[in-house]
Design an enzyme around this catalytic site. Structure first.
Site, short mmCIF file in Angstrom:
data_model
loop_
_atom_site.label_atom_id
_atom_site.label_comp_id
_atom_site.label_asym_id
_atom_site.label_seq_id
_atom_site.Cartn_x
_atom_site.Cartn_y
_atom_site.Cartn_z
N CYS A 104 0.56 -1.19 -0.09
CA CYS A 104 -0.07 0.03 0.01
C CYS A 104 0.80 1.13 -0.24
O CYS A 104 0.41 2.45 -0.23
CB CYS A 104 -0.99 -0.08 1.16
SG CYS A 104 -1.89 -1.51 1.18
N HIS A 159 -3.40 6.67 3.38
CA HIS A 159 -3.88 5.36 2.79
C HIS A 159 -5.19 5.06 3.37
O HIS A 159 -5.49 5.17 4.42
CB HIS A 159 -2.86 4.53 3.08
CG HIS A 159 -3.19 3.04 2.81
ND1 HIS A 159 -4.02 2.99 1.28
CD2 HIS A 159 -3.21 1.89 3.29
CE1 HIS A 159 -4.11 1.23 1.42
NE2 HIS A 159 -3.79 0.90 2.76
N ASN A 208 -10.47 -0.70 0.70
CA ASN A 208 -9.03 -0.57 0.59
C ASN A 208 -8.30 -1.15 -0.77
O ASN A 208 -8.65 -2.16 -0.97
CB ASN A 208 -8.42 -1.33 1.87
CG ASN A 208 -6.68 -1.27 1.76
OD1 ASN A 208 -6.37 -0.86 0.78
ND2 ASN A 208 -6.17 -1.63 2.86
O1 UT7 Z 1 -3.55 -1.75 3.76
C1 UT7 Z 1 -3.33 -2.31 4.86
C2 UT7 Z 1 -4.17 -3.52 5.14
N1 UT7 Z 1 -4.89 -3.75 6.29
C3 UT7 Z 1 -5.44 -3.02 7.29
O2 UT7 Z 1 -5.21 -1.67 7.35
C4 UT7 Z 1 -6.17 -4.00 8.44
C5 UT7 Z 1 -6.03 -3.19 9.87
N2 UT7 Z 1 -7.06 -3.78 10.63
C6 UT7 Z 1 -8.19 -3.63 10.85
O3 UT7 Z 1 -8.56 -2.85 9.90
C7 UT7 Z 1 -9.04 -4.30 11.67
O4 UT7 Z 1 -8.09 -5.12 12.42
C8 UT7 Z 1 -10.24 -5.26 11.17
C9 UT7 Z 1 -11.09 -4.39 10.34
C10 UT7 Z 1 -9.28 -6.12 10.02
C11 UT7 Z 1 -10.66 -6.06 12.06
O5 UT7 Z 1 -11.33 -5.22 12.93
P1 UT7 Z 1 -11.05 -5.60 14.47
O6 UT7 Z 1 -11.92 -4.73 15.33
O7 UT7 Z 1 -9.42 -5.74 14.79
O8 UT7 Z 1 -11.65 -7.10 14.67
P2 UT7 Z 1 -11.24 -8.35 15.09
O9 UT7 Z 1 -10.37 -8.78 14.25
O10 UT7 Z 1 -10.73 -8.29 16.47
O11 UT7 Z 1 -12.56 -9.24 15.04
C12 UT7 Z 1 -13.47 -9.01 15.97
C13 UT7 Z 1 -14.35 -10.16 15.86
C14 UT7 Z 1 -14.12 -11.49 15.68
O12 UT7 Z 1 -15.04 -12.37 16.38
P3 UT7 Z 1 -14.79 -12.85 17.98
O13 UT7 Z 1 -13.50 -13.48 17.90
O14 UT7 Z 1 -14.81 -11.54 18.72
O15 UT7 Z 1 -16.05 -13.68 18.11
C15 UT7 Z 1 -13.94 -11.94 14.31
O16 UT7 Z 1 -14.10 -13.21 14.03
O17 UT7 Z 1 -15.26 -9.94 14.67
C16 UT7 Z 1 -15.31 -11.02 13.74
N3 UT7 Z 1 -15.09 -10.74 12.43
C17 UT7 Z 1 -16.27 -10.47 11.64
N4 UT7 Z 1 -17.48 -10.52 11.84
C18 UT7 Z 1 -18.25 -10.23 10.81
C19 UT7 Z 1 -14.01 -10.53 11.64
N5 UT7 Z 1 -14.42 -10.09 10.52
C20 UT7 Z 1 -15.67 -10.17 10.33
C21 UT7 Z 1 -16.42 -9.91 9.42
N6 UT7 Z 1 -17.86 -9.81 9.83
N7 UT7 Z 1 -16.30 -9.60 7.88
#
Ligand code: UT7
Length: 321
Positions: free
Chosen positions: A111, A247, A277
């Protein structure tokens, strides 16, 4: 001598995929995606590859800059989802444009690719080697997305953005580039698995995997660091900066960065809601949006900042010309 942007062009595939459409193929919801990321929809390419998106964005940038392809000395295309290992997508664009005087190559900085490409071109201009360049960020991440992994597949979109750069006295004031290869595992996409006649295995295509929280923490620390470093070493105050063009990875990352540097959200324009993204394409897509909204005016100082797999990061302090 430095580099200035003289024209921006973009291209995104026609197909819009909403969060509700994704909720039909995986366990997710519009509510989860919007509240965790700010993304409402993204573009997904059906038939066009990265090089087609790049070519269309490049043509639009050249038209905006009133520049002929033959004037280009260099074409750099940043992508994390090239169509070919070789020839490079940049060479394809060069050939299709008829930019016969330009050296062309791809770079892989995820990115941060658009910022890295900008800095490389700036270096050639400062050294007096070249005068006119084209930089492109183009992605069809949909083809390296694991569509059964809801934690990554809802985040990304396809698209391309390009900018024509010309050598001049004003434009880019200062830039930062950095990498930390020890963090390579947090966001990765192998090109192909090993396999040959000795192993008897057929190589398989790789897909993206990510430790989202590790990337989130990295970004929220790195973006403010790069902004503050650029301000400090150019003796500028936050008040001197009109916009921060970050970004577009996650609205919450942008909000957290804004809070850390104590700047109002009005100074952080966003397109994450409509494109998701788009990796290397996100900064030029945002610049183009700002231009269409009449937000960019000569004399303004803006800071662009990107981060991505590698890990890599890059930032540019620019005086808009
Ligand atoms: O260009 C660079 C590329 N990447 C990034 O910038 C990504 C940076 N990170 C993020 O944007 C965030 O960490 C995410 C959006 C990827 C995830 O958000 P989060 O608040 O960190 O969520 P998490 O990974 O802690 O997940 C929370 C919950 C989990 O369930 P449990 O374990 O709490 O029951 C996940 O399984 O949300 C669940 N989950 C979803 N639920 C519904 C993960 N993805 C999804 C989804 N829909 N798409």
């Amino acid at each position: 001598m430095t580099a200035r942007i003289t024209g921006i062009g973009t291209y995104v595939p026609d197909k819009i995929v909403t969060n509700d459409e994704l909720a039909k193929i995986m366990e997710t919801s519009d509510e989860w995606i919007v509240s965790r990321t700010g993304i409402h929809e993204r573009r997904i390419s059906i038939t066009e590859g990265t090089r087609e998106l790049a070519l269309k964005a490049a043509r639009n940038a050249l038209a905006a800059a009133k520049t002929e392809p033959e004037e280009l000395d260099i074409i750099i295309l940043g992508t994390s989802s090239p169509d070919y290992h070789y020839p490079s997508d940049a060479c394809y664009v060069q050939g299709e444009l008829g930019a016969g005087n330009a050296a062309a190559f791809d770079i892989s900085a995820a990115c941060s690719g658009f910022i890295f490409a900008m800095n490389i071109v700036r270096g050639f201009f400062e050294a007096g080697i070249y005068k006119t360049g084209l930089i492109i960020g183009a992605e069809t991440l949909s083809k390296v997305t694991n569509w059964s992994d809801r934690s990554t597949s809802v985040l990304f979109g396809d698209g391309a953005g390009a900018a024509v750069l010309k050598a001049g006295e004003t434009g880019i004031i200062d830039m930062i580039m950095g990498s930390d290869g020890t963090m390579g595992d947090v966001l990765k996409c192998p090109s192909r698995t090993m396999g040959n006649f000795l192993t008897g295995e057929k190589p398989e295509a790789g897909f993206m995997t990510m430790d989202g929280q590790a990337v989130f923490k990295f970004a929220v620390k790195k973006i403010p660091e790069t902004i503050e470093l650029l301000l400090e070493r150019n003796h500028l105050a936050k008040e001197d900066i009109t916009y921060y063009v970050l970004h577009q990875a996650n609205e919450r990352i942008i909000e957290a960065a804004a809070r850390r540097i104590r700047e109002p959200m009005e100074k952080f324009p966003m397109t994450i809601g409509e494109y998701g993204n788009t990796s290397t394409a996100s900064i030029p897509l945002l610049l183009s949006h700002m231009e269409r909204q009449g937000m960019l005016k000569p004399g303004q100082k803006i800071i662009m900042s990107g981060f991505g797999a590698g890990m890599t990061w890059g930032a540019a302090l620019v005086q808009w010309v």
